[in-house]
Design a protein around this motif. Sequence first.
Motif, PDB file in Angstrom:
ATOM      1  N   ILE A  18       0.849  -1.188   0.000  1.00  0.00           N
ATOM      2  CA  ILE A  18       0.000   0.000   0.000  1.00  0.00           C
ATOM      3  C   ILE A  18       0.887   1.242   0.000  1.00  0.00           C
ATOM      4  O   ILE A  18       1.747   1.396   0.868  1.00  0.00           O
ATOM      5  N   VAL A  19       0.664   2.104  -0.980  1.00  0.00           N
ATOM      6  CA  VAL A  19       1.403   3.362  -1.069  1.00  0.00           C
ATOM      7  C   VAL A  19       0.432   4.526  -0.977  1.00  0.00           C
ATOM      8  O   VAL A  19      -0.773   4.367  -1.198  1.00  0.00           O
ATOM      9  N   ASP A  20       0.968   5.695  -0.629  1.00  0.00           N
ATOM     10  CA  ASP A  20       0.152   6.907  -0.606  1.00  0.00           C
ATOM     11  C   ASP A  20       0.077   7.474  -2.019  1.00  0.00           C
ATOM     12  O   ASP A  20       0.739   6.988  -2.933  1.00  0.00           O
ATOM     13  N   LYS A  21      -0.735   8.501  -2.189  1.00  0.00           N
ATOM     14  CA  LYS A  21      -0.943   9.069  -3.524  1.00  0.00           C
ATOM     15  C   LYS A  21       0.335   9.644  -4.135  1.00  0.00           C
ATOM     16  O   LYS A  21       0.489   9.664  -5.345  1.00  0.00           O
ATOM     17  N   SER A  22       1.271  10.097  -3.300  1.00  0.00           N
ATOM     18  CA  SER A  22       2.539  10.651  -3.806  1.00  0.00           C
ATOM     19  C   SER A  22       3.564   9.571  -4.118  1.00  0.00           C
ATOM     20  O   SER A  22       4.615   9.863  -4.682  1.00  0.00           O
ATOM     21  N   ARG A  23       3.288   8.350  -3.718  1.00  0.00           N
ATOM     22  CA  ARG A  23       4.187   7.191  -3.881  1.00  0.00           C
ATOM     23  C   ARG A  23       5.491   7.367  -3.087  1.00  0.00           C
ATOM     24  O   ARG A  23       6.494   6.737  -3.383  1.00  0.00           O
ATOM     25  N   GLN A  24       5.439   8.203  -2.040  1.00  0.00           N
ATOM     26  CA  GLN A  24       6.613   8.438  -1.204  1.00  0.00           C
ATOM     27  C   GLN A  24       6.577   7.637   0.096  1.00  0.00           C
ATOM     28  O   GLN A  24       7.584   7.514   0.774  1.00  0.00           O
ATOM     29  N   PHE A  25       5.396   7.100   0.440  1.00  0.00           N
ATOM     30  CA  PHE A  25       5.213   6.372   1.691  1.00  0.00           C
ATOM     31  C   PHE A  25       4.518   5.047   1.433  1.00  0.00           C
ATOM     32  O   PHE A  25       3.746   4.922   0.483  1.00  0.00           O
ATOM     33  N   THR A  26       4.790   4.084   2.306  1.00  0.00           N
ATOM     34  CA  THR A  26       4.089   2.809   2.269  1.00  0.00           C
ATOM     35  C   THR A  26       3.568   2.515   3.669  1.00  0.00           C
ATOM     36  O   THR A  26       4.154   2.959   4.667  1.00  0.00           O
ATOM     37  N   LEU A  27       2.464   1.803   3.739  1.00  0.00           N
ATOM     38  CA  LEU A  27       1.856   1.465   5.014  1.00  0.00           C
ATOM     39  C   LEU A  27       2.309   0.067   5.428  1.00  0.00           C
ATOM     40  O   LEU A  27       2.077  -0.913   4.721  1.00  0.00           O
ATOM     41  N   LEU A  28       2.975  -0.004   6.585  1.00  0.00           N
ATOM     42  CA  LEU A  28       3.464  -1.281   7.099  1.00  0.00           C
ATOM     43  C   LEU A  28       2.765  -1.620   8.404  1.00  0.00           C
ATOM     44  O   LEU A  28       2.330  -0.733   9.145  1.00  0.00           O
ATOM     45  N   THR A  29       2.680  -2.915   8.661  1.00  0.00           N
ATOM     46  CA  THR A  29       2.095  -3.409   9.892  1.00  0.00           C
ATOM     47  C   THR A  29       3.151  -4.197  10.661  1.00  0.00           C
ATOM     48  O   THR A  29       3.948  -4.915  10.058  1.00  0.00           O
ATOM     49  N   HIS A  30       3.160  -4.017  11.961  1.00  0.00           N
ATOM     50  CA  HIS A  30       4.084  -4.786  12.800  1.00  0.00           C
ATOM     51  C   HIS A  30       3.354  -6.061  13.203  1.00  0.00           C
ATOM     52  O   HIS A  30       2.408  -6.028  13.992  1.00  0.00           O
ATOM     53  N   HIS A  31       3.760  -7.175  12.611  1.00  0.00           N
ATOM     54  CA  HIS A  31       3.092  -8.461  12.792  1.00  0.00           C
ATOM     55  C   HIS A  31       3.324  -8.970  14.211  1.00  0.00           C
ATOM     56  O   HIS A  31       4.463  -9.127  14.648  1.00  0.00           O
ATOM     57  N   ARG A  32       2.238  -9.204  14.916  1.00  0.00           N
ATOM     58  CA  ARG A  32       2.315  -9.598  16.322  1.00  0.00           C
ATOM     59  C   ARG A  32       3.053 -10.937  16.508  1.00  0.00           C
ATOM     60  O   ARG A  32       3.929 -11.061  17.347  1.00  0.00           O
ATOM     61  N   LYS A  33       2.706 -11.949  15.720  1.00  0.00           N
ATOM     62  CA  LYS A  33       3.299 -13.284  15.901  1.00  0.00           C
ATOM     63  C   LYS A  33       4.758 -13.342  15.453  1.00  0.00           C
ATOM     64  O   LYS A  33       5.579 -13.989  16.084  1.00  0.00           O
ATOM     65  N   LEU A  34       5.068 -12.685  14.354  1.00  0.00           N
ATOM     66  CA  LEU A  34       6.422 -12.759  13.804  1.00  0.00           C
ATOM     67  C   LEU A  34       7.333 -11.639  14.316  1.00  0.00           C
ATOM     68  O   LEU A  34       8.535 -11.668  14.067  1.00  0.00           O
ATOM     69  N   ASP A  35       6.754 -10.645  14.989  1.00  0.00           N
ATOM     70  CA  ASP A  35       7.497  -9.537  15.584  1.00  0.00           C
ATOM     71  C   ASP A  35       8.379  -8.819  14.563  1.00  0.00           C
ATOM     72  O   ASP A  35       9.546  -8.522  14.815  1.00  0.00           O
ATOM     73  N   LYS A  36       7.805  -8.561  13.384  1.00  0.00           N
ATOM     74  CA  LYS A  36       8.519  -7.854  12.315  1.00  0.00           C
ATOM     75  C   LYS A  36       7.538  -6.973  11.559  1.00  0.00           C
ATOM     76  O   LYS A  36       6.330  -7.206  11.574  1.00  0.00           O
ATOM     77  N   TRP A  37       8.079  -5.988  10.875  1.00  0.00           N
ATOM     78  CA  TRP A  37       7.284  -5.094  10.019  1.00  0.00           C
ATOM     79  C   TRP A  37       7.148  -5.713   8.632  1.00  0.00           C
ATOM     80  O   TRP A  37       8.139  -6.163   8.049  1.00  0.00           O
ATOM     81  N   PHE A  38       5.914  -5.720   8.123  1.00  0.00           N
ATOM     82  CA  PHE A  38       5.612  -6.279   6.801  1.00  0.00           C
ATOM     83  C   PHE A  38       4.526  -5.458   6.113  1.00  0.00           C
ATOM     84  O   PHE A  38       3.869  -4.625   6.735  1.00  0.00           O
ATOM     85  N   GLN A  39       4.278  -5.807   4.865  1.00  0.00           N
ATOM     86  CA  GLN A  39       3.099  -5.341   4.155  1.00  0.00           C
ATOM     87  C   GLN A  39       1.898  -6.108   4.713  1.00  0.00           C
ATOM     88  O   GLN A  39       2.057  -7.127   5.357  1.00  0.00           O
ATOM     89  N   THR A  40       0.695  -5.630   4.454  1.00  0.00           N
ATOM     90  CA  THR A  40      -0.495  -6.367   4.888  1.00  0.00           C
ATOM     91  C   THR A  40      -0.700  -7.582   3.984  1.00  0.00           C
ATOM     92  O   THR A  40      -0.241  -7.611   2.844  1.00  0.00           O
ATOM     93  N   GLY A  41      -1.411  -8.573   4.506  1.00  0.00           N
ATOM     94  CA  GLY A  41      -1.699  -9.748   3.690  1.00  0.00           C
ATOM     95  C   GLY A  41      -2.117 -10.921   4.547  1.00  0.00           C
ATOM     96  O   GLY A  41      -2.067 -10.862   5.775  1.00  0.00           O
ATOM     97  N   GLY A  42      -2.557 -11.968   3.886  1.00  0.00           N
ATOM     98  CA  GLY A  42      -2.978 -13.129   4.636  1.00  0.00           C
ATOM     99  C   GLY A  42      -3.416 -14.288   3.770  1.00  0.00           C
ATOM    100  O   GLY A  42      -3.252 -14.303   2.551  1.00  0.00           O
ATOM    101  N   HIS A  43      -3.992 -15.265   4.441  1.00  0.00           N
ATOM    102  CA  HIS A  43      -4.415 -16.521   3.815  1.00  0.00           C
ATOM    103  C   HIS A  43      -5.611 -16.323   2.883  1.00  0.00           C
ATOM    104  O   HIS A  43      -6.491 -15.512   3.157  1.00  0.00           O
ATOM    105  N   CYS A  44      -5.632 -17.119   1.836  1.00  0.00           N
ATOM    106  CA  CYS A  44      -6.758 -17.100   0.889  1.00  0.00           C
ATOM    107  C   CYS A  44      -7.976 -17.817   1.465  1.00  0.00           C
ATOM    108  O   CYS A  44      -9.104 -17.457   1.129  1.00  0.00           O
ATOM    109  N   ASP A  45      -7.742 -18.833   2.297  1.00  0.00           N
ATOM    110  CA  ASP A  45      -8.838 -19.608   2.885  1.00  0.00           C
ATOM    111  C   ASP A  45      -9.881 -20.019   1.844  1.00  0.00           C
ATOM    112  O   ASP A  45     -11.079 -19.871   2.037  1.00  0.00           O
ATOM    113  N   GLY A  46      -9.381 -20.539   0.718  1.00  0.00           N
ATOM    114  CA  GLY A  46     -10.261 -21.063  -0.318  1.00  0.00           C
ATOM    115  C   GLY A  46     -10.634 -20.062  -1.398  1.00  0.00           C
ATOM    116  O   GLY A  46     -11.182 -20.443  -2.435  1.00  0.00           O
TER     117      GLY A  46
END
Length: 176
Positions: free
Chosen positions: A53-81
């Motif tokens: 996820i980027v902002d409209k200026s393409r200068q920033f990205t939105l990261l999440t600090h993953h609770r289980k893995l204790d690291k910063w990542f992009q958002t995402g997850g399982h397809c679950d079918g």
Amino acid sequence: MHRNQLNELLQKHKPFNKQEAIFTEQMIAFVKEHSDCFERSLLIGHVTGSAWIVDKSRQFTLLTHHRKLDKWFQTGGHCDGDSDVLNVALKEAQEETGLTDIEVISSDIFDIDIHEIPERKGIPAHLHYDVRFLLEADMNEPLTISSESSDLAWVAISEVQKLNDSESIMRMVLKS
């Protein structure tokens, strides 16, 4: 989207570098071999959907600090079918950030990554065959931290390596 449609997206994807080319070929083979590739019950690995996820200026990205893995990542997850991996990436982006106004920049694949998820709570170590899409959001829209995260942050793309300098993340930074 069925497996065949994901394979069409994979076939037309233009890898950024040699490593991504290898991942793309491995993912094509994996999806062709496993009719249940979108199910997390496939314990060797499964397809996941993520959003850079980027902002409209393409200068920033939105990261999440993953609770289980204790690291910063992009958002995402399982397809679950759900075989519509873009839909999965968009849904996960909304659920993990609270954003309601997210625009799909392209329905083409932005990035491909295959990474190991460590064993946890009786679930064996397995691979995530991650299909990533480029999305855009307004930095001024309020964020809501989900139960899967301990924090969310808009990060200058030039500063991302201070939070996560993995080859996987840095490849997306270079593409931004």
